[in-house]
Design an enzyme around this catalytic site. Sequence first.
Site, PDB file in Angstrom:
ATOM      1  N   TYR A  73       0.818  -1.206   0.000  1.00 20.34           N
ATOM      2  CA  TYR A  73       0.000   0.000   0.000  1.00 20.34           C
ATOM      3  C   TYR A  73       0.857   1.263   0.000  1.00 20.34           C
ATOM      4  O   TYR A  73       1.897   1.296   0.652  1.00 20.34           O
ATOM      5  CB  TYR A  73      -0.903   0.020   1.244  1.00 20.34           C
TER       6      TYR A  73
ATOM      7  N   TRP B 100       1.323   5.695  -1.635  1.00 24.41           N
ATOM      8  CA  TRP B 100       1.072   6.732  -2.640  1.00 24.41           C
ATOM      9  C   TRP B 100       2.064   6.733  -3.780  1.00 24.41           C
ATOM     10  O   TRP B 100       1.834   7.384  -4.784  1.00 24.41           O
ATOM     11  CB  TRP B 100       1.045   8.098  -1.954  1.00 24.41           C
TER      12      TRP B 100
HETATM   13  N1  LIG Z   1      -0.394  18.661   2.234  1.00 27.28           N
HETATM   14  C1  LIG Z   1      -0.906  17.414   2.256  1.00 27.28           C
HETATM   15  N2  LIG Z   1      -2.131  17.181   1.749  1.00 27.28           N
HETATM   16  C2  LIG Z   1      -2.664  15.919   1.794  1.00 27.28           C
HETATM   17  C3  LIG Z   1      -1.938  14.822   2.326  1.00 27.28           C
HETATM   18  C4  LIG Z   1      -0.636  15.102   2.858  1.00 27.28           C
HETATM   19  O1  LIG Z   1       0.056  14.202   3.364  1.00 27.28           O
HETATM   20  N3  LIG Z   1      -0.170  16.388   2.805  1.00 27.28           N
HETATM   21  N4  LIG Z   1      -2.485  13.560   2.322  1.00 27.28           N
HETATM   22  C5  LIG Z   1      -3.591  13.283   1.402  1.00 27.28           C
HETATM   23  C6  LIG Z   1      -4.312  12.065   1.784  1.00 27.28           C
HETATM   24  S1  LIG Z   1      -3.562  10.582   1.495  1.00 27.28           S
HETATM   25  C7  LIG Z   1      -5.563  12.080   2.289  1.00 27.28           C
HETATM   26  S2  LIG Z   1      -6.344  10.600   2.607  1.00 27.28           S
HETATM   27  C8  LIG Z   1      -6.278  13.333   2.589  1.00 27.28           C
HETATM   28  C9  LIG Z   1      -6.876  13.267   4.004  1.00 27.28           C
HETATM   29  O2  LIG Z   1      -7.848  14.212   4.215  1.00 27.28           O
HETATM   30  P1  LIG Z   1      -8.497  14.283   5.690  1.00 27.28           P
HETATM   31  O3  LIG Z   1      -8.732  12.938   6.204  1.00 27.28           O
HETATM   32  O4  LIG Z   1      -9.658  15.192   5.656  1.00 27.28           O
HETATM   33  O5  LIG Z   1      -7.291  14.996   6.447  1.00 27.28           O
HETATM   34  P2  LIG Z   1      -6.745  15.179   7.922  1.00 27.28           P
HETATM   35  O6  LIG Z   1      -5.704  16.232   7.761  1.00 27.28           O
HETATM   36  O7  LIG Z   1      -6.361  13.897   8.541  1.00 27.28           O
HETATM   37  O8  LIG Z   1      -7.949  15.739   8.751  1.00 27.28           O
HETATM   38  C10 LIG Z   1      -8.572  16.984   8.510  1.00 27.28           C
HETATM   39  C11 LIG Z   1      -9.004  17.584   9.820  1.00 27.28           C
HETATM   40  O9  LIG Z   1     -10.016  16.807  10.431  1.00 27.28           O
HETATM   41  C12 LIG Z   1     -10.060  17.160  11.807  1.00 27.28           C
HETATM   42  N5  LIG Z   1     -10.514  16.031  12.597  1.00 27.28           N
HETATM   43  C13 LIG Z   1      -9.813  14.936  12.972  1.00 27.28           C
HETATM   44  N6  LIG Z   1     -10.582  14.115  13.711  1.00 27.28           N
HETATM   45  C14 LIG Z   1     -11.813  14.717  13.791  1.00 27.28           C
HETATM   46  C15 LIG Z   1     -13.049  14.355  14.396  1.00 27.28           C
HETATM   47  O10 LIG Z   1     -13.205  13.315  15.024  1.00 27.28           O
HETATM   48  N7  LIG Z   1     -14.091  15.228  14.234  1.00 27.28           N
HETATM   49  C16 LIG Z   1     -13.981  16.389  13.533  1.00 27.28           C
HETATM   50  N8  LIG Z   1     -15.047  17.148  13.391  1.00 27.28           N
HETATM   51  N9  LIG Z   1     -12.814  16.745  12.957  1.00 27.28           N
HETATM   52  C17 LIG Z   1     -11.759  15.920  13.079  1.00 27.28           C
HETATM   53  C18 LIG Z   1      -8.647  17.538  12.196  1.00 27.28           C
HETATM   54  O11 LIG Z   1      -8.654  18.738  12.924  1.00 27.28           O
HETATM   55  C19 LIG Z   1      -7.918  17.595  10.875  1.00 27.28           C
HETATM   56  O12 LIG Z   1      -7.081  18.725  10.723  1.00 27.28           O
HETATM   57  O13 LIG Z   1      -5.366  14.439   2.545  1.00 27.28           O
HETATM   58  C20 LIG Z   1      -4.576  14.442   1.354  1.00 27.28           C
HETATM   59  N10 LIG Z   1      -3.906  15.715   1.283  1.00 27.28           N
HETATM   60  N1  LIG Z   2      -1.445   8.563  12.388  1.00 27.66           N
HETATM   61  C1  LIG Z   2      -1.883   8.607  11.124  1.00 27.66           C
HETATM   62  N2  LIG Z   2      -1.391   7.746  10.215  1.00 27.66           N
HETATM   63  C2  LIG Z   2      -1.825   7.812   8.936  1.00 27.66           C
HETATM   64  C3  LIG Z   2      -2.790   8.753   8.538  1.00 27.66           C
HETATM   65  C4  LIG Z   2      -3.314   9.637   9.527  1.00 27.66           C
HETATM   66  O1  LIG Z   2      -4.199  10.471   9.252  1.00 27.66           O
HETATM   67  N3  LIG Z   2      -2.819   9.537  10.806  1.00 27.66           N
HETATM   68  N4  LIG Z   2      -3.199   8.803   7.232  1.00 27.66           N
HETATM   69  C5  LIG Z   2      -3.098   7.584   6.455  1.00 27.66           C
HETATM   70  C6  LIG Z   2      -3.305   7.836   5.030  1.00 27.66           C
HETATM   71  S1  LIG Z   2      -4.759   8.648   4.625  1.00 27.66           S
HETATM   72  C7  LIG Z   2      -2.447   7.423   4.071  1.00 27.66           C
HETATM   73  S2  LIG Z   2      -2.920   7.546   2.424  1.00 27.66           S
HETATM   74  C8  LIG Z   2      -1.176   6.804   4.395  1.00 27.66           C
HETATM   75  C9  LIG Z   2      -0.045   7.237   3.456  1.00 27.66           C
HETATM   76  O2  LIG Z   2       1.010   6.369   3.563  1.00 27.66           O
HETATM   77  P1  LIG Z   2       2.054   6.133   2.377  1.00 27.66           P
HETATM   78  O3  LIG Z   2       1.403   6.364   1.061  1.00 27.66           O
HETATM   79  O4  LIG Z   2       2.684   4.820   2.593  1.00 27.66           O
HETATM   80  O5  LIG Z   2       3.076   7.308   2.655  1.00 27.66           O
HETATM   81  P2  LIG Z   2       4.193   7.961   1.739  1.00 27.66           P
HETATM   82  O6  LIG Z   2       5.129   8.668   2.635  1.00 27.66           O
HETATM   83  O7  LIG Z   2       3.546   8.761   0.649  1.00 27.66           O
HETATM   84  O8  LIG Z   2       4.928   6.693   1.143  1.00 27.66           O
HETATM   85  C10 LIG Z   2       5.248   6.536  -0.182  1.00 27.66           C
HETATM   86  C11 LIG Z   2       6.646   5.946  -0.256  1.00 27.66           C
HETATM   87  O9  LIG Z   2       6.890   5.567  -1.599  1.00 27.66           O
HETATM   88  C12 LIG Z   2       8.186   5.999  -1.998  1.00 27.66           C
HETATM   89  N5  LIG Z   2       8.107   6.215  -3.456  1.00 27.66           N
HETATM   90  C13 LIG Z   2       7.684   7.310  -4.118  1.00 27.66           C
HETATM   91  N6  LIG Z   2       7.731   7.112  -5.438  1.00 27.66           N
HETATM   92  C14 LIG Z   2       8.183   5.865  -5.634  1.00 27.66           C
HETATM   93  C15 LIG Z   2       8.434   5.084  -6.793  1.00 27.66           C
HETATM   94  O10 LIG Z   2       8.249   5.501  -7.933  1.00 27.66           O
HETATM   95  N7  LIG Z   2       8.873   3.798  -6.589  1.00 27.66           N
HETATM   96  C16 LIG Z   2       9.103   3.290  -5.360  1.00 27.66           C
HETATM   97  N8  LIG Z   2       9.542   2.031  -5.265  1.00 27.66           N
HETATM   98  N9  LIG Z   2       8.904   4.028  -4.248  1.00 27.66           N
HETATM   99  C17 LIG Z   2       8.439   5.288  -4.388  1.00 27.66           C
HETATM  100  C18 LIG Z   2       8.437   7.257  -1.208  1.00 27.66           C
HETATM  101  O11 LIG Z   2       9.818   7.507  -1.069  1.00 27.66           O
HETATM  102  C19 LIG Z   2       7.718   6.954   0.108  1.00 27.66           C
HETATM  103  O12 LIG Z   2       8.583   6.407   1.062  1.00 27.66           O
HETATM  104  O13 LIG Z   2      -0.826   7.114   5.736  1.00 27.66           O
HETATM  105  C20 LIG Z   2      -1.833   6.760   6.670  1.00 27.66           C
HETATM  106  N10 LIG Z   2      -1.316   6.915   8.027  1.00 27.66           N
HETATM  107 MO   LIG Z   3      -4.827   8.943   2.310  1.00 31.97          MO
END
Ligand SMILES: Nc1nc2c(c(=O)[nH]1)N[C@H]1C(S)=C(S)[C@@H](COP(=O)(O)OP(=O)(O)OC[C@H]3O[C@@H](n4cnc5c(=O)[nH]c(N)nc54)[C@H](O)[C@@H]3O)O[C@H]1N2
Ligand SMILES: Nc1nc2c(c(=O)[nH]1)N[C@H]1C(S)=C(S)[C@@H](COP(=O)(O)OP(=O)(O)OC[C@H]3O[C@@H](n4cnc5c(=O)[nH]c(N)nc54)[C@H](O)[C@@H]3O)O[C@H]1N2
Ligand SMILES: [Mo]
Length: 769
Positions: A110, A112
Amino acid sequence: MTVQTTANHWGSYKAHVRQGRIESLEPLVEGDEVSEMSASIVDTVDSPARIRNPAIRKSWLEGGPGTAGDKRGSDPFVEVDWDTALNLLSGEIERVRSQFGNEAIYAGSYGWASAGRFHHAQSQVHRFYNMAGGYTRSVNAYSFAAAEVILPHILTTLRNTMVQAPSWYEIEQHTDFTVAFGGIPIKNAQIQNGSLGVHTVRDWMKRLGRSKGEFLGISPIRDDMPDELGASWMPIRPNSDTALMLALAHWLEINDKVDRAFLDRYTVGYEKFRPYLLGETDGQPKDATWASALCGVPVADILALAEKLTKGRVLISMSWSLQRADHGEQPYWMGVVLAAMLGQMGLPGGGLAIGLAAEHGNGNPDPQLSWAAVPQGRSKIDTFIPVARIADMLLNPGGHCDYNGKRITYPDIKMVHWAGGNPFHHHQDINRLKKAWARPDTVVVQEIFWNALARHADIVLPVTTVMERNDIAVAQMDGWAVAMKKLIEPVGAARNDHDILADVAERLGFRESFTEGRTETEWLRDLWDRSRQEAGRVGRELPSFDEFWEKGSLHLEGGPEIRRFLGEFRDDPDANPLHTPSGKIEIYSETVAGFGYDEIAGHPRWCEPYEWLGSKDLGPYPLHIISNQPKSRLHGQLDSGVGSRKSKVKGREPMRMHPDDATARGIKNGDVVRVFNGRGACLAGVILDEGLMPGVLQLSTGAWYDPADPEMANSLDVHGNPNILTADRGTSRLSQGPSAHTCMVEVERYDAPIPAISVFDPPPFTTTG
Ligand SMILES: Nc1nc2c(c(=O)[nH]1)N[C@H]1C(S)=C(S)[C@@H](COP(=O)(O)OP(=O)(O)OC[C@H]3O[C@@H](n4cnc5c(=O)[nH]c(N)nc54)[C@H](O)[C@@H]3O)O[C@H]1N2
Ligand SMILES: Nc1nc2c(c(=O)[nH]1)N[C@H]1C(S)=C(S)[C@@H](COP(=O)(O)OP(=O)(O)OC[C@H]3O[C@@H](n4cnc5c(=O)[nH]c(N)nc54)[C@H](O)[C@@H]3O)O[C@H]1N2
Ligand SMILES: [Mo]
């Protein structure tokens, strides 16, 4: 100097390249906002943290598979040439599949990865293992697993909620009042999985701020609503949204403001939910007084909000974060029910919105073309786990878990192969993961950087970044396609994931079928031509590949600006039924009830999280930590870059804290603190902020895990990765999603000398013997 187009999850750019080095990125379209992340993109390419050569963990190299898995993460590495590494890898695949069968290989992998249709790491790994006889895979995403499972039972697919999400334009034109549970966090809209053309969300927020509509953010953190919106803020205890929504529903019911005609025509099961709402089944009406005690919102504010929901065009918006918590299915189910009771689903700008600003694309007009992908083939075996159950699987071979009405048996995993994701970033309870991670015989990792994942592998294979290969980026949600041109030669001995796997396929005898005899350019042409045909079928014309490549980018006009999520269903529910069992919105689901999970009923209801601020006894860990998405990077990606490092406090990940909570603990702005609970501990750098609800801390995900003593179990993480603190528990047996946003901790000032950060430098290397 040459100027060439490139794209990544953070945007689309023109890269200035001189003498084999990238000097800078400017936006593809003049005037586009270049986020603080773009400096990091350039800066990290040849940083010390890059993996430059294939490397094998010393004990594994000397002792072979299965030796000293507990030294993963502390052993030094031996750098080897590609032939040595790939011979070891192909030999190990052969050994595992012949002795234990293909299900002993976990390649769920799993994560990104990077933008680009061809060099997409997971597609490559899955294609490879499907051809090698199959693998144990994973289902659902860390992002929204609970939503992916509950929504199809009661409404529609999660994907539909994204592509049909009300557009910003629609909200501007039609919505009078947007109630945003979890906010509309613009920090998250800087990125889009697969790339984006032009950053438009900031401008939309400004337009919306000037529109007729009002906005309310309901969230523990004020700046979950962008300043531009001029929104009001209703602080709420984390994980208590369901209680608040129930109270709003209760007020509508007892004041006869429910749209009964809508419920009759478009929903099933309200009559089974209503007795619960009114307290007839359990003696507890779900009124404002009841909810206030749980969610911390004053009774008067709940009542005023309920009344306001009955005026004008109202949009109930829910962030994805709501469901990444214990019982994360419940707020989503209850949000659907609340929107149904208001009767505006399917009207322009009304009803329900899910994931607004969670990524850049949600809310943009989407041309909805289907772009070709690398064919992954089919697995010959059907062993899978819900994605966040990985540590459970590794710890309990032969054990079981329930999932969406099925009973899953965990295979006995001997080999883990990861490319394009980082479980030491994304998984909860890293200390538990480390124990689980010690069990397989062999861990193979294809990575760009020496992050914690690479450090916890046996066979480490260095891969290229998008700037070292040719590819096509498609911003699925905003109509841009960009030629990702190879800007520089691979750093060190790094190679493309595809080429690495092709060489392993050769050793296993299926190179030709894996590569289909195509070069990189031939693959890109094939992907383009297939996409072009597909576009032709829906009346869209794409230029030839050569024309596109020469020009560097393409922008397609978006689809309809007014999308009316569920509009067709509203217009004619008999002709356009939903794909739920009843064809209607299921306020009560016979299917879900039939699974017989006692933690989830046939209708939404309040369930107390396993730990939270509303517990009768807060115990030793009285603060709720929100580990949300980082503003300065993408998960763990770019953490070693200038943008992310500038944001740190004394080199530690910044943690926001309310001044009252800090004062009570003798903590000042800029202090380094130890954050801890029964599962683990990390250091963080404090930033005081009154825009947090007291009792709530905010420490984003993504600081590379950096244990003070890698040989020690449960070592202090000196950097600030919140997953050292979070619990590894599924949201419920229905979806087994991660529950990262449910987590209680304590904080104390860290007065000892502050250990150095070592994770941005390579690990120790040695030679054999
Ligand atoms: N810059 C940046 N952008 C991203 C990402 C990143 O790593 N960096 N990750 C991307 C990914 S993979 C995803 S899935 C999306 C995630 O998108 P979201 O899941 O919406 O993102 P979060 O930042 O985890 O949460 C947004 C806000 O929800 C609020 N929150 C948390 N728990 C609760 C709750 O129980 N109730 C309420 N009302 N609010 C709560 C927190 O204050 C938090 O700041 O973002 C994407 N966008
Ligand atoms: N506590 C907490 N944990 C969370 C979350 C949260 O809200 N709270 N959010 C969750 C969510 S929504 C998500 S989506 C996950 C995200 O979790 P991940 O998607 O696993 O996080 P990334 O750091 O984007 O990891 C991508 C990795 O792939 C590598 N990579 C990039 N490009 C390539 C490529 O072309 N080839 C190879 N082989 N490697 C590459 C990068 O160097 C990086 O280490 O985290 C989850 N974990
Ligand atoms: Mo995510």
